[in-house]
Structures are given as structure tokens and as C-alpha cells.
Scaffold this motif. Structure first.
Motif, short mmCIF file in Angstrom:
data_model
loop_
_atom_site.label_atom_id
_atom_site.label_comp_id
_atom_site.label_asym_id
_atom_site.label_seq_id
_atom_site.Cartn_x
_atom_site.Cartn_y
_atom_site.Cartn_z
N LEU A 1 0.83 -1.20 0.00
CA LEU A 1 0.00 0.00 0.00
C LEU A 1 0.86 1.26 0.00
O LEU A 1 0.58 2.22 -0.71
N TYR A 2 1.95 1.24 0.76
CA TYR A 2 2.85 2.38 0.82
C TYR A 2 3.54 2.62 -0.53
O TYR A 2 3.75 3.76 -0.94
N ALA A 3 3.90 1.53 -1.22
CA ALA A 3 4.53 1.67 -2.54
C ALA A 3 3.57 2.32 -3.53
O ALA A 3 3.97 3.18 -4.32
N LYS A 4 2.30 1.92 -3.49
CA LYS A 4 1.30 2.54 -4.37
C LYS A 4 1.14 4.01 -4.04
O LYS A 4 1.07 4.86 -4.92
N ARG A 5 1.06 4.31 -2.75
CA ARG A 5 0.85 5.68 -2.34
C ARG A 5 2.03 6.56 -2.72
O ARG A 5 1.85 7.69 -3.17
N ALA B 1 4.02 6.19 -5.20
CA ALA B 1 3.98 6.41 -6.65
C ALA B 1 2.97 7.50 -7.00
O ALA B 1 3.23 8.36 -7.85
N VAL B 2 1.83 7.47 -6.35
CA VAL B 2 0.81 8.50 -6.60
C VAL B 2 1.30 9.86 -6.14
O VAL B 2 1.10 10.88 -6.83
N GLU B 3 1.97 9.92 -5.00
CA GLU B 3 2.49 11.19 -4.50
C GLU B 3 3.55 11.76 -5.43
O GLU B 3 3.61 12.97 -5.66
N ARG B 4 4.40 10.89 -5.99
CA ARG B 4 5.40 11.37 -6.96
C ARG B 4 4.73 11.97 -8.18
O ARG B 4 5.14 13.00 -8.70
N MET B 5 3.66 11.30 -8.65
CA MET B 5 2.94 11.80 -9.82
C MET B 5 2.27 13.14 -9.52
O MET B 5 2.31 14.06 -10.34
N ASN B 6 1.68 13.26 -8.35
CA ASN B 6 1.04 14.53 -7.98
C ASN B 6 2.07 15.65 -7.92
O ASN B 6 1.81 16.76 -8.39
N THR B 7 3.24 15.38 -7.38
CA THR B 7 4.29 16.39 -7.31
C THR B 7 4.75 16.78 -8.71
O THR B 7 4.94 17.97 -8.99
N TYR B 8 4.90 15.79 -9.58
CA TYR B 8 5.31 16.08 -10.96
C TYR B 8 4.29 16.96 -11.66
O TYR B 8 4.64 17.94 -12.32
N LEU B 9 3.02 16.63 -11.50
CA LEU B 9 1.97 17.44 -12.15
C LEU B 9 1.91 18.85 -11.57
O LEU B 9 1.69 19.82 -12.29
#
Length: 119
Positions: free
Chosen positions: A57-61, A63-71
Motif C-alpha cells: 500500500l505504501y509503494a502505491k501511495r 507512486a501516486v504522491e510522486r505523480m502529484n508532485t510532478y503534475l
């Protein structure tokens, strides 16, 4: 394990501890302990920290946080130009659509290049 009915974590006592428990024959021994998560969310979280399901679950989260930061950094997702919520939602969806189209195009081009190099 989590109890949906009570919104509490359920812990089952291991049998070796129950064998030596002086309260076992008194009827006071609790073999199932329920702790409400609302007492302390950081201490009584589900899934338990360090478990395999928590790591997934932490690995998924992350990855999502990295994408949000990139956007936010590259597509100015944190600077909305509108004040009404439905306009903001549409703007964010358009940004996500543009990002997905860009990624899809790059994947297709890389796939074609790898095919040409292989031949």
C-alpha cells in the motif's frame, strides 16, 4: 483484522499465552481484543506498519504522491485559474488528459524505435 461493524481493530490472543493465563478458568480472559481506531490513528492503523500489505500500500501511495508532485511542478496543477469547483475539476481532468496523451505518444515512439533497431 478490522471489524467493519465497530470500526475497530481485532486482535486475537495467541494460544500459548492463554495456556498460562490465570484468568482462563475465571471467565475473565479476553481472547479477542477490539480497539477503536479513533483512539489513536497513528498507533492503531490498518494494515499494521511493517506488514507486507502495508508495504504494498505504501509503494502505491508513494507512486501516486510522486505523480502529484510532478503534475504540480510541471503542469501548474497547484495554480488553478478558476474559483468554482466544477471548473477546477475540468481543468485538472484536461491536465491529466494532456499528460496521459504525452506519455502514450512517447511509449508508441519508443516502441517503434525499438522495433526498427531490432530489425
Amino acid at each position: 483484522m478490522i471489524s467493519e461493524r465497530y470500526n475497530a481493530l481485532k486482535f486475537v490472543r495467541p494460544e500459548p499465552r492463554c495456556r498460562d493465563c490465570p484468568l482462563q478458568h475465571e471467565g475473565l480472559c479476553q481472547k479477542v481484543i477490539k480497539i477503536k481506531q479513533s483512539r489513536d490513528y497513528l498507533r492503531y492503523n490498518y494494515p499494521a506498519r511493517g506488514s507486507q500489505s502495508w508495504k504494498q500500500l505504501y509503494a502505491k501511495r508513494s507512486a501516486v504522491e510522486r505523480m502529484n508532485t510532478y503534475l504540480k511542478e510541471n503542469y501548474q496543477l497547484n495554480r488553478t485559474r478558476f474559483h468554482q469547483s466544477h471548473h477546477v475539476v475540468v481543468e485538472h481532468l484536461m491536465i491529466q488528459l494532456a499528460y496521459n496523451a504525452k506519455k502514450f505518444t512517447n511509449q508508441r515512439l519508443n516502441y517503434r524505435k525499438s522495433k526498427e533497431i531490432a530489425v
